[in-house]
Design a protein around this motif. Sequence first.
Motif, PDB file in Angstrom:
ATOM      1  N   TYR A 206       0.809  -1.220   0.000  1.00 53.54           N
ATOM      2  CA  TYR A 206       0.000   0.000   0.000  1.00 53.54           C
ATOM      3  C   TYR A 206       0.844   1.273   0.000  1.00 53.54           C
ATOM      4  CZ  TYR A 206       0.903   0.527   5.025  1.00 53.54           C
ATOM      5  OH  TYR A 206       1.513   0.696   6.250  1.00 53.54           O
ATOM      6  N   ASN A 207       2.144   1.153   0.261  1.00 56.65           N
ATOM      7  CA  ASN A 207       2.997   2.342   0.236  1.00 56.65           C
ATOM      8  C   ASN A 207       4.461   1.924   0.191  1.00 56.65           C
ATOM      9  OD1 ASN A 207       3.027   5.176   0.103  1.00 56.65           O
ATOM     10  ND2 ASN A 207       1.600   5.332   1.807  1.00 56.65           N
ATOM     11  N   THR A 208       5.301   2.851  -0.268  1.00 54.81           N
ATOM     12  CA  THR A 208       6.734   2.566  -0.386  1.00 54.81           C
ATOM     13  C   THR A 208       7.553   3.787   0.002  1.00 54.81           C
ATOM     14  OG1 THR A 208       6.348   0.984  -2.182  1.00 54.81           O
ATOM     15  CG2 THR A 208       8.584   1.846  -1.939  1.00 54.81           C
ATOM     16  N   ILE A 209       8.559   3.574   0.817  1.00 54.62           N
ATOM     17  CA  ILE A 209       9.534   4.617   1.135  1.00 54.62           C
ATOM     18  C   ILE A 209      10.747   4.397   0.239  1.00 54.62           C
ATOM     19  CG2 ILE A 209      11.027   5.596   2.919  1.00 54.62           C
ATOM     20  CD1 ILE A 209       9.025   4.498   4.993  1.00 54.62           C
ATOM     21  N   LYS A 210      11.190   5.453  -0.422  1.00 62.12           N
ATOM     22  CA  LYS A 210      12.316   5.336  -1.339  1.00 62.12           C
ATOM     23  C   LYS A 210      13.517   6.118  -0.805  1.00 62.12           C
ATOM     24  CE  LYS A 210       9.233   4.830  -5.318  1.00 62.12           C
ATOM     25  NZ  LYS A 210       8.797   5.392  -6.614  1.00 62.12           N
ATOM     26  N   PHE A 211      14.633   5.432  -0.678  1.00 63.30           N
ATOM     27  CA  PHE A 211      15.873   6.058  -0.245  1.00 63.30           C
ATOM     28  C   PHE A 211      16.754   6.348  -1.464  1.00 63.30           C
ATOM     29  CE2 PHE A 211      14.400   3.976   3.528  1.00 63.30           C
ATOM     30  CZ  PHE A 211      14.837   4.771   4.581  1.00 63.30           C
ATOM     31  N   PRO A 212      17.647   7.321  -1.356  1.00 61.03           N
ATOM     32  CA  PRO A 212      18.596   7.567  -2.450  1.00 61.03           C
ATOM     33  C   PRO A 212      19.465   6.338  -2.696  1.00 61.03           C
ATOM     34  CG  PRO A 212      18.589   9.390  -0.886  1.00 61.03           C
ATOM     35  CD  PRO A 212      17.795   8.290  -0.259  1.00 61.03           C
ATOM     36  N   LYS A 213      20.021   6.258  -3.899  1.00 59.84           N
ATOM     37  CA  LYS A 213      20.877   5.127  -4.234  1.00 59.84           C
ATOM     38  C   LYS A 213      22.082   5.063  -3.293  1.00 59.84           C
ATOM     39  CE  LYS A 213      19.745   4.657  -9.127  1.00 59.84           C
ATOM     40  NZ  LYS A 213      20.262   4.637 -10.515  1.00 59.84           N
ATOM     41  N   VAL A 504       8.963  -4.446   4.473  1.00 59.17           N
ATOM     42  CA  VAL A 504       9.964  -5.237   3.770  1.00 59.17           C
ATOM     43  C   VAL A 504      11.009  -4.276   3.216  1.00 59.17           C
ATOM     44  CG1 VAL A 504      10.370  -6.857   1.897  1.00 59.17           C
ATOM     45  CG2 VAL A 504       8.188  -6.906   3.126  1.00 59.17           C
ATOM     46  N   TYR A 505      12.269  -4.429   3.603  1.00 58.91           N
ATOM     47  CA  TYR A 505      13.303  -3.509   3.129  1.00 58.91           C
ATOM     48  C   TYR A 505      14.291  -4.239   2.223  1.00 58.91           C
ATOM     49  CZ  TYR A 505      15.166  -5.148   7.686  1.00 58.91           C
ATOM     50  OH  TYR A 505      15.538  -5.895   8.781  1.00 58.91           O
ATOM     51  N   THR A 506      14.641  -3.548   1.135  1.00 62.87           N
ATOM     52  CA  THR A 506      15.386  -4.181   0.046  1.00 62.87           C
ATOM     53  C   THR A 506      16.666  -3.423  -0.278  1.00 62.87           C
ATOM     54  OG1 THR A 506      14.084  -2.918  -1.563  1.00 62.87           O
ATOM     55  CG2 THR A 506      13.267  -5.094  -0.972  1.00 62.87           C
ATOM     56  N   ASP A 507      17.551  -4.078  -1.026  1.00 71.57           N
ATOM     57  CA  ASP A 507      18.862  -3.488  -1.304  1.00 71.57           C
ATOM     58  C   ASP A 507      18.818  -2.416  -2.390  1.00 71.57           C
ATOM     59  OD1 ASP A 507      18.479  -4.993  -3.566  1.00 71.57           O
ATOM     60  OD2 ASP A 507      20.452  -5.969  -3.521  1.00 71.57           O
ATOM     61  N   ASP A 508      17.648  -2.200  -3.026  1.00 77.71           N
ATOM     62  CA  ASP A 508      17.545  -1.141  -4.025  1.00 77.71           C
ATOM     63  C   ASP A 508      17.049   0.175  -3.430  1.00 77.71           C
ATOM     64  OD1 ASP A 508      14.954  -1.865  -3.518  1.00 77.71           O
ATOM     65  OD2 ASP A 508      14.313  -1.905  -5.621  1.00 77.71           O
ATOM     66  N   GLY A 509      17.072   0.262  -2.079  1.00 80.80           N
ATOM     67  CA  GLY A 509      16.737   1.523  -1.423  1.00 80.80           C
ATOM     68  C   GLY A 509      15.270   1.739  -1.160  1.00 80.80           C
ATOM     69  N   LYS A 510      14.501   0.669  -1.001  1.00 82.39           N
ATOM     70  CA  LYS A 510      13.072   0.819  -0.766  1.00 82.39           C
ATOM     71  C   LYS A 510      12.634   0.068   0.485  1.00 82.39           C
ATOM     72  CE  LYS A 510      11.980   1.406  -5.669  1.00 82.39           C
ATOM     73  NZ  LYS A 510      11.300   0.836  -6.854  1.00 82.39           N
ATOM     74  N   VAL A 511      11.611   0.633   1.138  1.00 79.58           N
ATOM     75  CA  VAL A 511      10.917  -0.073   2.216  1.00 79.58           C
ATOM     76  C   VAL A 511       9.470  -0.205   1.767  1.00 79.58           C
ATOM     77  CG1 VAL A 511      10.187  -0.054   4.619  1.00 79.58           C
ATOM     78  CG2 VAL A 511      12.439   0.855   3.999  1.00 79.58           C
ATOM     79  N   HIS A 512       9.044  -1.420   1.504  1.00 82.50           N
ATOM     80  CA  HIS A 512       7.687  -1.678   1.032  1.00 82.50           C
ATOM     81  C   HIS A 512       6.797  -1.998   2.222  1.00 82.50           C
ATOM     82  CE1 HIS A 512       9.127  -1.862  -3.131  1.00 82.50           C
ATOM     83  NE2 HIS A 512      10.125  -2.632  -2.702  1.00 82.50           N
ATOM     84  N   LEU A 513       5.632  -1.379   2.254  1.00 85.02           N
ATOM     85  CA  LEU A 513       4.677  -1.584   3.341  1.00 85.02           C
ATOM     86  C   LEU A 513       3.487  -2.365   2.810  1.00 85.02           C
ATOM     87  CD1 LEU A 513       5.031   2.027   4.697  1.00 85.02           C
ATOM     88  CD2 LEU A 513       5.786  -0.037   5.881  1.00 85.02           C
ATOM     89  N   TRP A 514       3.220  -3.495   3.446  1.00 86.71           N
ATOM     90  CA  TRP A 514       2.177  -4.420   2.985  1.00 86.71           C
ATOM     91  C   TRP A 514       1.061  -4.547   4.014  1.00 86.71           C
ATOM     92  CZ3 TRP A 514       2.207  -7.916  -1.398  1.00 86.71           C
ATOM     93  CH2 TRP A 514       3.273  -7.692  -2.276  1.00 86.71           C
ATOM     94  N   LYS A 515      -0.148  -4.760   3.512  1.00 85.43           N
ATOM     95  CA  LYS A 515      -1.291  -5.021   4.379  1.00 85.43           C
ATOM     96  C   LYS A 515      -2.266  -5.955   3.656  1.00 85.43           C
ATOM     97  CE  LYS A 515      -4.048  -0.991   3.017  1.00 85.43           C
ATOM     98  NZ  LYS A 515      -4.688   0.265   3.502  1.00 85.43           N
ATOM     99  N   PRO A 516      -3.237  -6.537   4.359  1.00 90.19           N
ATOM    100  CA  PRO A 516      -4.195  -7.455   3.713  1.00 90.19           C
ATOM    101  C   PRO A 516      -5.024  -6.760   2.631  1.00 90.19           C
ATOM    102  CG  PRO A 516      -4.253  -7.712   6.095  1.00 90.19           C
ATOM    103  CD  PRO A 516      -3.419  -6.497   5.811  1.00 90.19           C
TER     104      PRO A 516
END
Length: 516
Positions: A206-213, A504-516
Amino acid sequence: MSLEIESTDVIRLIQQFLKENNLPNTLKALQDETSVVLNTVESADTFTTEIEEGRWDSVLKTVGQLRVPQRKLVDLYEQIIIELIEMRELGAARTLLRQTDPMFVLREKFPDRYLALEQLLSRTFFDPKEAYPGDSSKEQRRQAIAKALSSEVTVVPPSRLITLLGQAIKWQQHQGLLPPDVSYDLFQGKVPTVQSEEDTVPSKCYNTIKFPKKQHAECVAFSPDGQYMVTGSVDGFIEVWNYLTAKLRKDLKFQAEDKLMLMEDAVLCLAFSRNSELLASGSQDGRVKIWKVHSGQCVRKFTPAHAQGVTSVCFSKDSTQIVTGSFDQTVRLHGLKSGKTLKEYRGHTSFVNTVAFSSDMTKVISGSSDGTVKIWDYKTTECLFTVTPTQALANTTIGGSPTVNSIALVPRSNEQFVMCNKSAITYLMSIKGRILSKYTDESIRTEFVSITISPKAEILYCVGEDSQLYSFNLETGKLLSTIKLTEAEVIGIVHHPFSNILAVYTDDGKVHLWKP
């Protein structure tokens, strides 16, 4: 550009609230204690009209709630007494003349005017020329009094305090600090966290936080009270987020002023105290800092806590100690009050990747790249149990036992925890070192990198190197669902303490937020 607010204006807002909610005693006490007077009327025109038309009962009631200079009160009472005499309401006129404070002032400072009123009161008839000498008249006197008194009052829209608070909250929503269409706890200054009725597997991002490379988040943590989500990045920054809007929490003053919490090197781990007031952060250079989340203030430093990077940190239940794991192969206990390392737990032969206190605080649990889980006596530092889980798939490791990535205590259990190692199997273990259950499926052809457990301990979430989320029923071990989270490599996953929300945080600089 700064906005200045007068403290007296704040007091007046509170006074108006007290007046509108029929709390006259509290209002009077506040006015007496602060010497700040409300001096408001609902309508200046109505107040002026009442004076010009001689509706003195209403005027006196209004003036009784105001603070008016003595000379203006003297003029008002003098006029009221004259008109009462004119109407032959001599008893009321006599009472006002001889028993009110403004008339005591008149008698002391203007004895001639006071004597004139006494003489007017003693007459058997009313003479307008005596009452209004010269060119004055009743109407002129009323108009002069109305003008004088109206300059002492202000008109404020009703419910001003409530309106301002509502506008402030709407502004926060507009800025993305608060989610729309939610209730808001004004007293505690936060959105009440609605506890989920049941654990449910998330199905959509439902949302994503994006960090710089090259500045991606290496760790994410939710506070136990559900109000904060914090990220620690490879550039050393520690940031507090609104996990519903995916925006930085600008309602925290230090973040609004860009005075972020900061480590000198990459932040590898984060952990909250049980009351959500303190945050511990560990970094690549072996340091640990303790922060007050609300203010962003660093209250304790362990420099260094380890000879190499700090990979994991956990608070004790009473928030007086932390336990840490490190690349230097040790587990250490540190005291927040003393700022010193209190104990060291030695025995691992490779990196310590994960540490935790047992629920009853009698043991410390650690997992290492040496493939073992060790359970230590908290007080003596003796290693009570060493467990090396066997693995099911031959292709999951080449030589030795797979690296232990993470440990998750089972909510509502004092005896159990789940261990994730670099294999296709996750293990439910007891605090006594026994393997109780295994979680896997013949369809799984990947190695797990991170795990988390739902708040009511019904679902175990495992993330594979294939970036798929595998959801197991914790009790039966059945695989419930498989979801592709992202195309990027997943670093880790954490669950909100109450709601069905996963970060969920990933190596491409994103934190993905999940919900039902």
